[in-house]
Design an enzyme around this catalytic site. Structure first.
Site, PDB file in Angstrom:
ATOM      1  N   GLU A  19       0.790  -1.238   0.000  1.00  0.00           N
ATOM      2  CA  GLU A  19       0.000   0.000   0.000  1.00  0.00           C
ATOM      3  C   GLU A  19       0.826   1.294   0.000  1.00  0.00           C
ATOM      4  OE1 GLU A  19      -2.760  -0.464   3.267  1.00  0.00           O
ATOM      5  OE2 GLU A  19      -3.813  -2.084   2.242  1.00  0.00           O
ATOM      6  N   GLU A  60      -5.756 -10.352  -2.487  1.00  0.00           N
ATOM      7  CA  GLU A  60      -6.605 -10.315  -1.289  1.00  0.00           C
ATOM      8  C   GLU A  60      -8.083 -10.221  -1.671  1.00  0.00           C
ATOM      9  OE1 GLU A  60      -5.394  -7.224   1.473  1.00  0.00           O
ATOM     10  OE2 GLU A  60      -3.279  -7.588   1.090  1.00  0.00           O
TER      11      GLU A  60
HETATM   12  C1  XIL Z   1      -6.410  -7.038   7.616  1.00  0.00           C
HETATM   13  C2  XIL Z   1      -6.783  -8.313   8.363  1.00  0.00           C
HETATM   14  O1  XIL Z   1      -7.678  -9.060   7.569  1.00  0.00           O
HETATM   15  C3  XIL Z   1      -7.407  -7.981   9.707  1.00  0.00           C
HETATM   16  O2  XIL Z   1      -7.603  -9.161  10.466  1.00  0.00           O
HETATM   17  C4  XIL Z   1      -6.495  -7.028  10.481  1.00  0.00           C
HETATM   18  O3  XIL Z   1      -7.142  -6.629  11.667  1.00  0.00           O
HETATM   19  C5  XIL Z   1      -6.166  -5.800   9.649  1.00  0.00           C
HETATM   20  O4  XIL Z   1      -5.593  -6.215   8.411  1.00  0.00           O
HETATM   21  N1  XIL Z   1      -5.066  -4.858   3.212  1.00  0.00           N
HETATM   22  C6  XIL Z   1      -4.036  -5.648   3.654  1.00  0.00           C
HETATM   23  C7  XIL Z   1      -4.286  -6.667   4.695  1.00  0.00           C
HETATM   24  O5  XIL Z   1      -2.934  -5.597   3.070  1.00  0.00           O
HETATM   25  O6  XIL Z   1      -3.144  -6.926   5.472  1.00  0.00           O
HETATM   26  C8  XIL Z   1      -5.448  -6.296   5.577  1.00  0.00           C
HETATM   27  O7  XIL Z   1      -5.709  -7.365   6.450  1.00  0.00           O
HETATM   28  C9  XIL Z   1      -6.655  -5.962   4.729  1.00  0.00           C
HETATM   29  C10 XIL Z   1      -6.369  -4.803   3.804  1.00  0.00           C
END
Ligand code: XIL
Length: 345
Positions: free
Chosen positions: A144, A255
């Site tokens: 990010e 994701e």
């Molecule tokens: C999220 C997890 O799913 C949660 O359990 C945690 O509390 C916060 O992070 N983008 C990302 C991930 O790169 O690491 C994030 O994951 C969701 C958004």
């Protein structure tokens, strides 16, 4: 009633797509450490894993002198035992980092100097790469980095200290060190809304193009793809994958989930059969697009951010207390229309 067994008659999702791309999922601590239905679904339907949280720096880089792989090793051992492809998420991010890393003092008042932060993160990257190199094939090196406001590198205004302390070439440095530590690893720059916000896509495109021109060892762009049933159009997703593919980079979907809400929606809606059907059609058209992109050699992995709806991070985000149903299996572990739509001719 909780199903204690998974539906045996279902085709395995990753087998179904084996000629196109690997199909992965994020493993939560719960899935990893409990031999319940979600773990069974994980093992049957996915041939690639990424840890939802436990390989993030805040859980490993405990203090200046402690890089603790105890929990991460349990994840690596589990994946190895079942012969799954392993992704590492993530080396550098502005969130879920240990706070001390940015500061000189224990009270976290004075920001670290460039030399201090550079030495700390370099040490971490080398330690992780060295420790995991026999297990992990793909790493999110920087997660990010692109701002939602300027479409350039995040600054302090976007809650990131990286550029402020290290300067604008910090991303290049992270990739260069990761490559030095393990020249065989796939090194990924990962971000959200690249497929849905045209300006952010341009920003990422120009950024990686510049990195390539400078011979920075980047292998792939990760599209998180936290999308909704309504947006973005599938044509735009395809165009995005093609754009990066044509640059000579691999593309990974890292994701994916398909929320039934638009990001700005506040109210809970009713989960009707029509809505589930709409979601199924959406998954179907997107997986068809993935197949086309894989055939061109651009897309190599499709990783979902979870398995069962009740365990999704989208429950509570972005609206606290509200549920969502963005995944392929319901809260009992039963396949949803979305699962069937992507595994039927
Ligand atoms: C999220 C997890 O799913 C949660 O359990 C945690 O509390 C916060 O992070 N983008 C990302 C991930 O790169 O690491 C994030 O994951 C969701 C958004």
């Amino acid at each position: 009633m909780f199903f204690s067994k998974i539906q045996k008659s279902l085709v395995s999702l990753c087998d179904y797509y084996k000629d196109y791309f690997s199909v992965g999922t994020a493993l939560s601590r719960w899935t990893l450490f409990n031999k319940g239905i979600e773990q069974k679904l994980a093992l049957k339907h996915f041939n690639e894993f990424v840890a939802e949280n436990l390989t993030k720096p805040m859980f490993i880089y405990k203090d200046e002198n402690t890089i603790d792989f105890t929990e991460a090793d349990k994840y690596l051992k589990f994946c190895k035992k079942y012969n799954k492809k392993i992704r590492w998420h993530t080396l550098v991010w502005h969130a879920q980092m240990p706070k001390w890393i940015y500061y000189q003092d224990k009270e976290c008042k004075e920001l670290a100097t460039k030399e201090m932060l550079e030495a700390r993160i370099k040490k971490y990257i080398f330690a992780v790469m060295e420790h995991t190199k026999d297990y992990v094939s793909s790493y999110d090196v920087v997660n990010e980095p692109i701002s939602d406001k300027t479409y350039k590198l995040r600054t302090e205004e976007d809650h990131s200290f990286w550029q402020k302390i290290l300067g604008p070439d910090y991303v290049e440095k992270m990739f260069t060190w990761a490559h030095e530590a393990n020249p065989n690893a796939e090194l990924v720059i990962n971000d959200y809304n690249i497929e849905s916000t045209i300006g952010k896509r341009e920003g990422m495109y120009n950024f990686v193009k510049e990195m390539l021109a400078k011979n920075v060892p980047i292998s792939a762009v990760g599209l998180q793809m936290h999308i909704s049933v309504n947006d973005p159009p599938v044509e735009q997703i395809e165009e995005t994958i093609n754009m990066f593919g044509e640059l000579g980079l691999k593309v990974l979907v890292t994701e994916m989930d398909v929320s039934v809400y638009n990001f700005e929606d506040k109210e809970r809606i009713e989960y009707t059969p029509e809505l589930l059907e709409k979601q199924a059609q959406r998954y179907k058209e997107i997986f068809e697009c993935f197949k086309r992109c894989a055939k061109k050699g651009y897309l190599t992995d499709v990783v979902l951010w979870g398995i069962m709806d009740n365990c999704s991070w989208k429950n509570d985000f972005p609206v606290p207390g509200r549920t969502d149903i963005p995944l392929l299996f319901d809260g009992k572990g039963k396949a949803k229309p979305s699962f069937y739509s992507i595994t039927e001719e």
